[in-house]
Design a protein around this motif. Sequence first.
Motif, short mmCIF file in Angstrom:
data_model
loop_
_atom_site.label_atom_id
_atom_site.label_comp_id
_atom_site.label_asym_id
_atom_site.label_seq_id
_atom_site.Cartn_x
_atom_site.Cartn_y
_atom_site.Cartn_z
N LEU A 73 -3.65 -5.76 -8.53
CA LEU A 73 -2.74 -6.46 -7.61
C LEU A 73 -2.66 -7.96 -7.95
N SER A 74 -1.50 -8.54 -7.69
CA SER A 74 -1.34 -9.99 -7.84
C SER A 74 -0.31 -10.46 -6.83
N ARG A 75 -0.50 -11.67 -6.32
CA ARG A 75 0.59 -12.23 -5.51
C ARG A 75 1.71 -12.60 -6.47
N ALA A 76 2.84 -13.07 -5.94
CA ALA A 76 3.97 -13.39 -6.82
C ALA A 76 3.76 -14.78 -7.42
N LEU A 77 2.63 -14.94 -8.11
CA LEU A 77 2.25 -16.23 -8.70
C LEU A 77 1.81 -15.99 -10.15
N GLN A 78 2.16 -16.92 -11.02
CA GLN A 78 1.83 -16.71 -12.43
C GLN A 78 0.33 -16.58 -12.67
N ALA A 79 -0.48 -17.41 -11.99
CA ALA A 79 -1.93 -17.37 -12.23
C ALA A 79 -2.50 -16.00 -11.84
N ASP A 80 -1.99 -15.43 -10.75
CA ASP A 80 -2.45 -14.09 -10.32
C ASP A 80 -2.06 -13.05 -11.36
N ILE A 81 -0.82 -13.16 -11.84
CA ILE A 81 -0.33 -12.14 -12.79
C ILE A 81 -1.09 -12.27 -14.11
N ASP A 82 -1.38 -13.51 -14.53
CA ASP A 82 -2.17 -13.72 -15.75
C ASP A 82 -3.53 -13.04 -15.62
N ALA A 83 -4.19 -13.25 -14.44
CA ALA A 83 -5.53 -12.67 -14.25
C ALA A 83 -5.45 -11.15 -14.28
N ALA A 84 -4.45 -10.58 -13.61
CA ALA A 84 -4.31 -9.12 -13.60
C ALA A 84 -4.07 -8.60 -15.01
N ALA A 85 -3.17 -9.26 -15.74
CA ALA A 85 -2.84 -8.80 -17.10
C ALA A 85 -4.07 -8.90 -18.01
N GLN A 86 -4.81 -9.99 -17.85
CA GLN A 86 -5.98 -10.18 -18.71
C GLN A 86 -7.04 -9.10 -18.42
N ALA A 87 -7.28 -8.83 -17.15
CA ALA A 87 -8.30 -7.82 -16.80
C ALA A 87 -7.87 -6.43 -17.27
N LEU A 88 -6.56 -6.15 -17.19
CA LEU A 88 -6.07 -4.81 -17.51
C LEU A 88 -5.84 -4.60 -19.01
N SER A 89 -5.78 -5.69 -19.76
CA SER A 89 -5.31 -5.58 -21.15
C SER A 89 -6.20 -4.71 -22.04
N VAL A 90 -7.41 -4.38 -21.58
CA VAL A 90 -8.28 -3.50 -22.38
C VAL A 90 -7.81 -2.04 -22.33
N ALA A 91 -6.88 -1.74 -21.40
CA ALA A 91 -6.35 -0.36 -21.30
C ALA A 91 -5.12 -0.24 -22.20
N GLU A 92 -4.87 0.99 -22.68
CA GLU A 92 -3.69 1.18 -23.52
C GLU A 92 -2.42 0.95 -22.72
N GLN A 93 -2.42 1.49 -21.51
CA GLN A 93 -1.25 1.32 -20.62
C GLN A 93 -1.75 0.92 -19.26
N PHE A 94 -1.02 0.08 -18.58
CA PHE A 94 -1.48 -0.34 -17.26
C PHE A 94 -0.28 -0.76 -16.42
N ARG A 95 -0.55 -0.91 -15.12
CA ARG A 95 0.50 -1.34 -14.21
C ARG A 95 0.10 -2.65 -13.53
N ILE A 96 1.04 -3.58 -13.44
CA ILE A 96 0.81 -4.79 -12.65
C ILE A 96 1.61 -4.64 -11.36
N HIS A 97 0.92 -4.87 -10.27
CA HIS A 97 1.54 -4.75 -8.95
C HIS A 97 1.63 -6.15 -8.35
N THR A 98 2.83 -6.64 -8.15
CA THR A 98 2.98 -7.97 -7.59
C THR A 98 3.71 -7.86 -6.24
N PHE A 99 3.38 -8.75 -5.32
CA PHE A 99 3.98 -8.60 -3.98
C PHE A 99 4.23 -9.95 -3.33
#
Length: 522
Positions: A73-99
């Motif tokens: 999950l991430s709020r609609a903020l770039q820093a949140d989305i960066d953190a989510a993407a970085q944590a998830l990037s070890v997976a082949e496929q992932f979903r980012i949920h922003t709200f």
Amino acid sequence: MSDRVIIFDTTLRDGEQALAASLTVKEKLQIAFALERLGVDVMEVGFPISSPGDFESVQTIARNIKNSRVCALSRALQADIDAAAQALSVAEQFRIHTFISTSTIHVESKLKRSFDQVLEMAVSAVKYARQFTDDVEFSCEDAGRTPIDNLCRMVEQAIKAGAKTINIPDTVGYTVPSEFGGIIQTLFNRVPNIDQAVISVHCHDDLGLSVANSITAVQHGARQIECTVNGIGERAGNCSLEEIAMILATRKNLVGLHSHINAKEIHRTSTLVSQLCNMPVQANKAIVGANAFTHSSGIHQDGVLKSQNTYEIMMPESIGLNRNNLNMTSRSGRHVIKHRMQELGYSEQDYDMDTLYEQFLTLADKKGQVFDYDLEALAFMEAQAADDDFYQLDQIKVNSDTKQGLANASIAITLDGEVKQAEAQGNGPVDAVYKAIASASGQEVDIVSYQLSAKGHGQNALGQVDIMANYQQHHFHGVGLATDVVEASAKALVHVMNLIKRADVVADCKLKIQQQRELGGV
Ligand code: KIV
Ligand code: ZN
């Protein structure tokens, strides 16, 4: 339109955020594996910007889970989305949920912005998240109370910006089924590009309607339901996964939709989540409550004996609740235990057979008969005490005089390999043992709650102690299980001390890395 409902589990995000004590990374991973076996399509496992611990657990789960899509999950903020993407990037496929919130009350009072500004933030967030993955979900927080014209505009723009799933949460559990179904229907009637996204729903249970609202939503075209195991979550909780799965399976002819949930995994996943989260399931809870398949009145018992379907609309076996007809005693061989574990839905990779069998024999010698709960507890809860724990409990001796209201305890505890002994007096055996442990270890623990419950049946039950301890503004949950409640209490305390020790070690390492970085060493 597909007749498959996507099951999006948020036990480790919405569910976890409502717990008194956070789960450890190991516990979250244990639950993630159970969710994967349960067959959830997507698992939302944390909010990486919120804390380093959350970031680490999202990353660990993303690295290990292969058969469900992992989401953060991430709020609609770039820093949140960066953190989510970085944590998830070890997976082949992932979903980012922003709200972002869309209701007037949230937009004006919480965000202190205009609706148009919020719309712009949502569009930028979705576009930004799409740089990391094609699988972006956007949620209109408090959609249930959002003016419908605004909701339609928001959904249309989020889809245009690239969101593949649009989530319509009833964040405060305010709507009733006809109303919520109407919102979904209106979106389908009025949003021109609605066919380019999956419509999802996320209902809270403040009025006890989360499951009814979610089912009504899929009857109006939604194809993803967000839910949690045992319905845990903020306040009154979220829509319960097991209820949704069993409604779709049991009323298939009426609803005409299905999920890919492996229902036979429901019982054990529910037990694991309840246990690790320290969230007991009420006895009359649908599907997973202790009484869900128990018949009490004479008329009902007579009916089910004549024909099971007189009073049962589902078979207990369908959720993996297998009735046992083997007596498990110290005379039972390894194959009996292995067979029963298999019937309970566990494969040998889930536990250590040698350790389990050894512990089973010890328990069987003490109790005579061993029950399913005992086996599960030995396999999964005793496993929480690891060989590399800093504190290990060796021995407890207690003497208690109820007339004088005094008890004496002597204990032996190993601290990082060194045995320490201490004696103490208390106003009861548990108090005396806790004081002795504090004296031997030099560690005082601030216990904020202590709960003793019986696990199993009648005289043969095991005593389970759950304690909540406060340390540096964080809550830690310790569990102890034993035939003797004083021993169970001591085990719970030692468990919590090890959790605190581990948290301290992690914090120390982080501090050292930070200091080295500041000095230019890393
Ligand atoms: O309840 C809610 O609105 C949420 C969102 C973050 C989806 O949990
Ligand atoms: Zn929620």
